[in-house]
Write a protein that holds these residues in place. Structure first.
Motif, PDB file in Angstrom:
ATOM      1  N   LYS A   1     131.449   2.234  -3.625  1.00 38.68           N
ATOM      2  CA  LYS A   1     131.390   2.339  -2.166  1.00 38.68           C
ATOM      3  C   LYS A   1     130.183   1.525  -1.736  1.00 38.68           C
ATOM      4  CE  LYS A   1     132.167   6.267  -0.264  1.00 38.68           C
ATOM      5  NZ  LYS A   1     132.152   7.703   0.139  1.00 38.68           N
ATOM      6  N   LEU A   2     130.376   0.599  -0.840  1.00 39.98           N
ATOM      7  CA  LEU A   2     129.306  -0.306  -0.416  1.00 39.98           C
ATOM      8  C   LEU A   2     128.740   0.086   0.942  1.00 39.98           C
ATOM      9  CD1 LEU A   2     130.946  -3.674  -1.525  1.00 39.98           C
ATOM     10  CD2 LEU A   2     129.442  -2.164  -2.833  1.00 39.98           C
ATOM     11  N   SER A   3     127.506  -0.301   1.197  1.00 40.74           N
ATOM     12  CA  SER A   3     126.813   0.060   2.431  1.00 40.74           C
ATOM     13  C   SER A   3     127.516  -0.471   3.679  1.00 40.74           C
ATOM     14  CB  SER A   3     125.366  -0.437   2.393  1.00 40.74           C
ATOM     15  OG  SER A   3     125.318  -1.839   2.230  1.00 40.74           O
ATOM     16  N   CYS A   4     128.336  -1.489   3.534  1.00 37.62           N
ATOM     17  CA  CYS A   4     129.038  -2.087   4.669  1.00 37.62           C
ATOM     18  C   CYS A   4     130.281  -1.296   5.059  1.00 37.62           C
ATOM     19  CB  CYS A   4     129.437  -3.517   4.323  1.00 37.62           C
ATOM     20  SG  CYS A   4     130.500  -3.615   2.861  1.00 37.62           S
ATOM     21  N   GLY A   5     130.683  -0.315   4.217  1.00 39.61           N
ATOM     22  CA  GLY A   5     131.878   0.460   4.507  1.00 39.61           C
ATOM     23  C   GLY A   5     133.101   0.010   3.725  1.00 39.61           C
ATOM     24  N   HIS A   6     132.936  -0.991   2.884  1.00 39.77           N
ATOM     25  CA  HIS A   6     134.031  -1.451   2.033  1.00 39.77           C
ATOM     26  C   HIS A   6     133.945  -0.804   0.654  1.00 39.77           C
ATOM     27  CE1 HIS A   6     134.025  -5.158   4.761  1.00 39.77           C
ATOM     28  NE2 HIS A   6     135.175  -4.536   4.970  1.00 39.77           N
ATOM     29  N   ASN A   7     135.072  -0.792  -0.039  1.00 37.57           N
ATOM     30  CA  ASN A   7     135.147  -0.353  -1.425  1.00 37.57           C
ATOM     31  C   ASN A   7     135.471  -1.554  -2.298  1.00 37.57           C
ATOM     32  OD1 ASN A   7     134.860   2.280  -0.508  1.00 37.57           O
ATOM     33  ND2 ASN A   7     137.041   2.686  -0.531  1.00 37.57           N
ATOM     34  N   GLN A   8     134.979  -1.534  -3.524  1.00 36.59           N
ATOM     35  CA  GLN A   8     135.272  -2.637  -4.448  1.00 36.59           C
ATOM     36  C   GLN A   8     135.375  -2.094  -5.875  1.00 36.59           C
ATOM     37  OE1 GLN A   8     133.173  -6.322  -3.842  1.00 36.59           O
ATOM     38  NE2 GLN A   8     132.971  -6.596  -6.032  1.00 36.59           N
ATOM     39  N   HIS A   9     136.457  -2.445  -6.570  1.00 35.90           N
ATOM     40  CA  HIS A   9     136.604  -2.040  -7.962  1.00 35.90           C
ATOM     41  C   HIS A   9     135.489  -2.639  -8.817  1.00 35.90           C
ATOM     42  CE1 HIS A   9     140.756  -0.839  -6.950  1.00 35.90           C
ATOM     43  NE2 HIS A   9     140.549   0.029  -7.918  1.00 35.90           N
ATOM     44  N   VAL A  10     135.003  -1.846  -9.751  1.00 36.64           N
ATOM     45  CA  VAL A  10     133.973  -2.294 -10.693  1.00 36.64           C
ATOM     46  C   VAL A  10     134.428  -1.903 -12.102  1.00 36.64           C
ATOM     47  CG1 VAL A  10     131.979  -2.438  -9.161  1.00 36.64           C
ATOM     48  CG2 VAL A  10     132.618  -0.219 -10.120  1.00 36.64           C
ATOM     49  N   ARG A  11     135.504  -2.514 -12.526  1.00 31.80           N
ATOM     50  CA  ARG A  11     136.111  -2.174 -13.809  1.00 31.80           C
ATOM     51  C   ARG A  11     135.332  -2.742 -14.986  1.00 31.80           C
ATOM     52  NH1 ARG A  11     140.546  -3.795 -10.527  1.00 31.80           N
ATOM     53  NH2 ARG A  11     142.006  -2.096 -10.156  1.00 31.80           N
ATOM     54  N   HIS A  12     135.378  -2.013 -16.081  1.00 27.36           N
ATOM     55  CA  HIS A  12     134.908  -2.514 -17.375  1.00 27.36           C
ATOM     56  C   HIS A  12     136.162  -2.913 -18.131  1.00 27.36           C
ATOM     57  CE1 HIS A  12     132.734  -3.100 -21.030  1.00 27.36           C
ATOM     58  NE2 HIS A  12     133.295  -2.058 -21.641  1.00 27.36           N
ATOM     59  N   ASN A  13     136.439  -4.211 -18.169  1.00 27.86           N
ATOM     60  CA  ASN A  13     137.687  -4.716 -18.722  1.00 27.86           C
ATOM     61  C   ASN A  13     137.413  -5.977 -19.534  1.00 27.86           C
ATOM     62  OD1 ASN A  13     140.388  -5.090 -19.197  1.00 27.86           O
ATOM     63  ND2 ASN A  13     140.871  -5.837 -17.152  1.00 27.86           N
ATOM     64  N   PRO A  14     136.712  -5.845 -20.675  1.00 23.21           N
ATOM     65  CA  PRO A  14     136.386  -7.030 -21.473  1.00 23.21           C
ATOM     66  C   PRO A  14     137.646  -7.756 -21.923  1.00 23.21           C
ATOM     67  CG  PRO A  14     135.306  -5.064 -22.338  1.00 23.21           C
ATOM     68  CD  PRO A  14     136.246  -4.616 -21.287  1.00 23.21           C
ATOM     69  N   PRO A  15     137.640  -9.054 -22.038  1.00 18.99           N
ATOM     70  CA  PRO A  15     136.503  -9.954 -21.862  1.00 18.99           C
ATOM     71  C   PRO A  15     136.337 -10.456 -20.431  1.00 18.99           C
ATOM     72  CG  PRO A  15     138.333 -11.208 -22.713  1.00 18.99           C
ATOM     73  CD  PRO A  15     138.809  -9.760 -22.594  1.00 18.99           C
ATOM     74  N   TRP A  16     137.201 -10.052 -19.520  1.00 18.70           N
ATOM     75  CA  TRP A  16     137.136 -10.575 -18.148  1.00 18.70           C
ATOM     76  C   TRP A  16     135.966  -9.996 -17.366  1.00 18.70           C
ATOM     77  CZ3 TRP A  16     141.898  -8.985 -20.204  1.00 18.70           C
ATOM     78  CH2 TRP A  16     142.714 -10.042 -20.595  1.00 18.70           C
TER      79      TRP A  16
END
Length: 68
Positions: free
Chosen positions: A19-34
């Motif tokens: 959850k970002l301070s601007c009000g947006h959400n963003q996935h933060v996946r751990h998906n090696p190697p990408w």
């Protein structure tokens, strides 16, 4: 545009979302190697990233907020 992480939530598929301070959400996946974000899989790792600024693609596109 860089925005601070203010919290985390799990989506319906149990992937971590920042959850970002601007009000947006963003996935933060751990998906090696990408995407190598091993910090996201632990409570302590996520806590350390509160306040960390990441690029918000939705701000760059002037997208509406995901939350209030």
């Amino acid at each position: 545009m860089k925005q601070a992480i203010v919290g985390f939530l799990l989506d319906e598929e149990e992937h971590w979302v920042a959850k970002l301070s601007c009000g947006h959400n963003q996935h933060v996946r751990h998906n090696p190697p990408w995407q190598n974000r091993s910090w996201v899989v632990t409570d302590e790792g996520r806590k350390r990233k509160i306040g960390f600024r990441i690029n918000c693609k939705k701000c760059d596109l002037n997208a509406p907020k995901d939350w209030r």
